[in-house]
Each structure stands twice: as structure tokens, then as C-alpha cells.
Design an enzyme around this catalytic site. Structure first.
Site, mmCIF file in Angstrom:
data_model
loop_
_atom_site.group_PDB
_atom_site.id
_atom_site.type_symbol
_atom_site.label_atom_id
_atom_site.label_comp_id
_atom_site.label_asym_id
_atom_site.label_seq_id
_atom_site.Cartn_x
_atom_site.Cartn_y
_atom_site.Cartn_z
ATOM 1 C CB VAL A 150 36.337 38.290 42.871
ATOM 2 C CG1 VAL A 150 36.083 37.226 43.942
ATOM 3 C CG2 VAL A 150 37.642 38.010 42.152
ATOM 4 C CG ASP A 168 28.934 32.029 39.032
ATOM 5 O OD1 ASP A 168 29.032 31.512 40.176
ATOM 6 O OD2 ASP A 168 27.923 32.640 38.645
ATOM 7 C CD GLU A 224 30.115 31.885 34.067
ATOM 8 O OE1 GLU A 224 29.168 31.100 33.932
ATOM 9 O OE2 GLU A 224 29.969 33.064 34.477
ATOM 10 C CE LYS A 253 47.068 30.090 31.693
ATOM 11 N NZ LYS A 253 48.225 29.555 30.971
ATOM 12 C CB ALA A 286 23.798 40.379 27.377
#
Length: 252
Positions: free
Chosen positions: A63, A91, A158, A39, A170
Site C-alpha cells: 500500500v 495504484d 493495480e 483470490k 524491470a
């Protein structure tokens, strides 16, 4: 040793059945990532062809490993069962999207949330309301149906969407906390907060420049230039005879 002895008492058929169940469980999240990534790629190409602009700089996905899942189960005190893990840990499958500008983040988020087969479970906007340490990002928990051979499973993914500056901050913050084993000196915490504010200012400034460049580009576009399409680096001239019927419909 206790775990090894416990496994030795399992019947081989039961152990094989458990392995198949765990494999199927982990595969669901891999398939969910594939669906969301597809998508995102479609939206990326649509932006490129329609708007002659690509808002997505980078996409990564992962994953969680069984070890990471187990640690989170133990930390949160959840029941150690697959239904409980699926219900409580949202998540396991994660995607991080790096965008050029803050406006791209919200536009991409809206497009994902509006898709008919996606259910929005949770939205956390750490851009409008940054965390205390300065962290900024938009977090979505999206649920998507996965069609297996014998069932349909709804699986959560997530999605974190941030700018390049937010992502750099971050990454730096993670490295510092890892180096100091979570105990970071106060002066570094203060400097990280200041750096987060600087990154936010940079995002705003770069977006302003981007908007001005886009306006200049429109002004410089020749009025009588023949329209054209560009798909996969191939250009197609649009004959005026083809455009006239569509223009009439728009005017009507």
C-alpha cells in the site's frame, strides 16, 4: 513550521476525527489487497491440484505510504482531498505477480477478470505493445467491494503480472535509473532496450521447451494407470466404480 503551527490550532477532537478518517481510508486499501491476494492464492492452489502445475512463482503487495500519495497528488495537480485521491489515484494498493511463462500471464488475467465481484477498470498490455524503453508487463486496475461495518466501499487495486525475465529486467532498469538520478547515458538506454528484447526471446524459448516437456509427459503416462487425487501431499486412489457413473454422464 507552518504545518506545525496549523496543527496546533486544531481542536484535539477534530484532529482525532481526521486521524480516524485517514486510518479508515488506508485500511480500505489494505483490505482490498487481502481480498485480491486470497483470490490469487485460491487460483494458485487450483492450478496445483487440477493441472499439477503452479504458474505463479512469486506474489508481492504493498500500500502506498501517505508520503508517496501526497507526492503523486502534487505531481499530477489533483485536489488534496480523500474523494479526489480515491477517484484519481488507482495504484494506492498494488500487487505484483511473477509467472513462469507468458501464457500463464494471460490465463491468470482472464481468471481474475471473470470473477463476478471484480470490476475491470483498466487494462494496459505492455507485453504485446512494450514501452519505448523495452518495459514489458500486463497491468490491470481492478475494483473490488469491501464490506465494512457500516458501508460498502469499492476500492481499486493495480495488479501487475509479468514473467521472471520481465521482472528481472524491470528491477535492473529501476536500479540503473536510481543510480543516475533519472539521467541515464544513451549507450545504457540502448543496452537496456537490447536486454529487454533478449528477455522476450528467452521467454518464448522457455515456453516452447515447457510445451514439449508437457507433451512428452503425456506420452509417457501409462494407459492403464489407476487415476488418483493428490491433495496437501496426500494421495487418494480413485476406484473405477466411482468413475463409471461420471463417465456415463459425459458420454451421454
Amino acid at each position: 513550521m507552518e504545518l506545525t503551527r496549523a496543527l496546533e490550532t486544531f481542536e484535539p477532537s477534530k484532529l482525532k476525527e481526521l486521524k480516524i478518517e485517514l486510518t479508515r481510508f488506508m485500511m480500505l486499501y489494505k483490505f482490498a489487497l487481502d481480498e485480491i491476494n486470497t483470490k490469487i492464492d485460491i487460483l494458485k492452489q487450483e492450478f496445483h491440484y487440477i493441472h499439477d502445475y503452479n504458474p505463479i512463482e512469486h506474489v508481492t503487495s504493498r500500500v502506498k505510504s501517505p508520503e508517496s500519495i501526497l507526492k503523486k497528488v502534487e505531481k499530477k495537480g489533483y485536489e488534496l482531498s480523500l474523494p479526489s485521491i480515491k477517484e484519481n489515484i488507482k495504484d494506492i494498493a498494488g500487487i505484483r505477480i511473477t509467472c513462469s511463462f507468458v501464457s500463464d500471464i494471460y490465463e491468470l488475467s482472464d481468471m481474475l477478470q471473470k470473477q463476478q465481484d471484480i470490476k475491470v477498470i483498466e487494462v494496459k498490455d505492455y507485453i504485446r505493445e512494450p514501452k519505448a524503453n523495452g518495459y514489458q508487463s500486463l497491468h490491470l486496475v481492478l475494483e473490488i467491494p469491501i464490506f465494512m461495518s457500516d458501508r460498502v466501499e469499492n476500492v481499486c487495486v493495480e495488479v501487475q503480472i509479468r514473467t521472471i525475465a520481465m521482472d528481472f529486467w524491470a528491477s535492473l532498469e529501476h536500479k540503473i535509473y536510481y543510480k543516475y538520478y533519472q539521467t541515464v547515458p544513451q549507450n545504457l538506454i540502448d543496452e537496456l532496450k537490447e536486454a529487454a528484447e533478449s528477455a522476450s526471446h528467452l521467454d518464448r524459448k522457455m515456453e516452447q521447451i515447457h510445451q514439449k516437456v508437457s507433451e512428452l509427459k503425456l506420452e509417457e503416462e501409462p494407459e492403464n494407470k489407476q487415476p488418483e487425487l493428490k491433495i496437501d501431499n496426500e494421495k487418494f486412489k480413485l476406484p473405477y466404480a466411482l468413475l463409471i457413473p461420471f463417465m456415463k454422464k459425459i458420454n451421454d
